[in-house]
Write an enzyme that holds these catalytic residues in place. Structure first.
Site, PDB file in Angstrom:
ATOM      1  N   ILE A   1      -4.253   4.593   0.714  1.00  0.00           N
ATOM      2  CA  ILE A   1      -4.641   4.928   2.003  1.00  0.00           C
ATOM      3  C   ILE A   1      -5.755   6.012   2.108  1.00  0.00           C
ATOM      4  CG2 ILE A   1      -3.581   5.867   4.514  1.00  0.00           C
ATOM      5  CD1 ILE A   1      -0.938   4.886   3.493  1.00  0.00           C
TER       6      ILE A   1
ATOM      7  N   PHE B   1       0.848  -1.154   0.139  1.00  0.00           N
ATOM      8  CA  PHE B   1      -0.157   0.087  -0.192  1.00  0.00           C
ATOM      9  C   PHE B   1       0.912   1.219  -0.146  1.00  0.00           C
ATOM     10  CE2 PHE B   1       0.939  -1.013   4.591  1.00  0.00           C
ATOM     11  CZ  PHE B   1       1.035   0.294   5.132  1.00  0.00           C
ATOM     12  N   CYS B   2       0.257   2.544  -0.486  1.00  0.00           N
ATOM     13  CA  CYS B   2       0.865   3.643  -0.489  1.00  0.00           C
ATOM     14  C   CYS B   2      -0.209   4.569  -0.182  1.00  0.00           C
ATOM     15  CB  CYS B   2       1.824   3.779  -1.528  1.00  0.00           C
ATOM     16  SG  CYS B   2       1.032   3.826  -3.195  1.00  0.00           S
ATOM     17  N   THR B   3       0.328   5.970  -0.401  1.00  0.00           N
ATOM     18  CA  THR B   3      -0.672   7.106  -0.159  1.00  0.00           C
ATOM     19  C   THR B   3      -1.958   7.058  -1.026  1.00  0.00           C
ATOM     20  OG1 THR B   3       1.150   8.642   0.576  1.00  0.00           O
ATOM     21  CG2 THR B   3      -0.785   9.683   0.151  1.00  0.00           C
TER      22      THR B   3
END
Length: 304
Positions: free
Chosen positions: A203, A174-176
């Site tokens: 996110i 996952f990332c922003t």
């Protein structure tokens, strides 16, 4: 209220420079601020402005070659989160430094926010945060592995050094906003990892859609604008930015002895020399003089 739109799209732009001028002119006409990056591999950025202006820019981008399916995430702010507009040409819209990585060819399995908790709590799943150390420091998913990278370019080397830890594991990343996972999942697939997943919309989409009482997120999410961080429901978080090192700090961190506005915080005090700090103080002095003259001085945060 200002509308904020975070977007990216991988497509083939044969001549990004030809796109730059008209896009910049439209953003200026519609009073849009923020940052847009253009490369041969596509477009990435976050913009903010009046609702009608943001809609006009999004419509323009969707009309670009291969961008009809552009997806974006929206939030709102009572103040303009950007001080200026940048529309830049880059080699990559998110820099990984791996010329063979191509998210248009294949990526990991997308996981909807409402299905994410079940996946990451499975015992055969390793959860990897692909963001940088300063981002992870203020919030992440429960049980996630922190690679402690200083930049996304460091991720391939970290994986090579640590891949044996994840033998026979499914990988969830996952990332922003999702863009780094487009590349990191393509990279892992190219390295022979068979089952790779990533959080669709990143996110930000998770915090928007998953109720706080059901959330596996802990802390705040760093964002690349004047809000600095957001929490559940994309509410603006408590963090500010140290303008010496560009890392997030809490209001109480400003009471620590290492903190001097624009010069240092507890995270960077030992990283800079006395000469550096003197230079930063002079910069602060010039900024104060400019402000007294009614001039705007631009502060720049990290780019994703």
């Amino acid at each position: 209220m200002y509308t904020i739109a975070a977007l990216y799209h991988f497509t083939r732009f044969d001549d990004p420079a030809a796109i730059q001028g008209p896009l910049l002119a439209l953003c200026e006409r519609e009073r849009i601020s923020g940052s847009l990056l253009l490369a041969r591999e596509g477009i990435n950025g976050t913009i903010a402005g009046p609702r009608a202006g943001v809609d006009a820019v999004l419509a323009h981008i969707r009309a670009l070659p291969g961008c009809v399916n552009l997806d974006w995430k929206e939030s709102a702010s009572e103040t303009q989160p950007f001080r200026r507009l940048k529309v830049r040409l880059k080699k990559e819209i998110v820099t990984m430094g791996q010329p063979d990585v191509d998210p248009r060819a294949r990526v990991g399995h997308y996981v909807e926010p409402q299905d994410w908790n079940e996946l990451i709590r499975s015992p055969d799943v390793a959860v990897i945060d692909t963001r940088n150390a300063y981002e992870v420091a203020i919030g992440s998913f429960e049980g996630a592995v922190d690679p402690k990278t200083e930049s996304f370019r460091d991720f391939p080397a970290w994986w090579e050094a640590n891949k044996d830890r994840f033998h026979n594991k499914r990988i969830a990343m996952f990332c922003t906003g999702g863009i780094r996972c487009e590349k990191s999942t393509n990279y892992l697939l190219g390295q022979g990892v068979e089952e790779v997943y990533h959080l669709k919309g990143g996110i930000l989409k998770y915090l928007e859609e998953v109720p706080e009482e059901k959330s596996a997120w802990q802390g705040e999410c760093f964002v690349f604008d004047g809000r600095v961080s957001v929490g559940h429901g994309l509410r603006e978080g408590p963090h500010e930015l140290c303008f010496a090192c560009r890392r997030p700090i809490l209001p109480e961190d400003k009471t620590r002895w290492e903190y001097e506005h624009g010069v240092s915080c507890h995270q960077c005090f030992s990283e800079t020399s006395a000469a550096d700090k003197a230079r930063f103080r002079e910069r602060q002095k010039q900024m104060a003089l400019a402000e007294a003259r009614g001039e705007k001085h631009i502060r720049i945060v990290h780019e994703d």
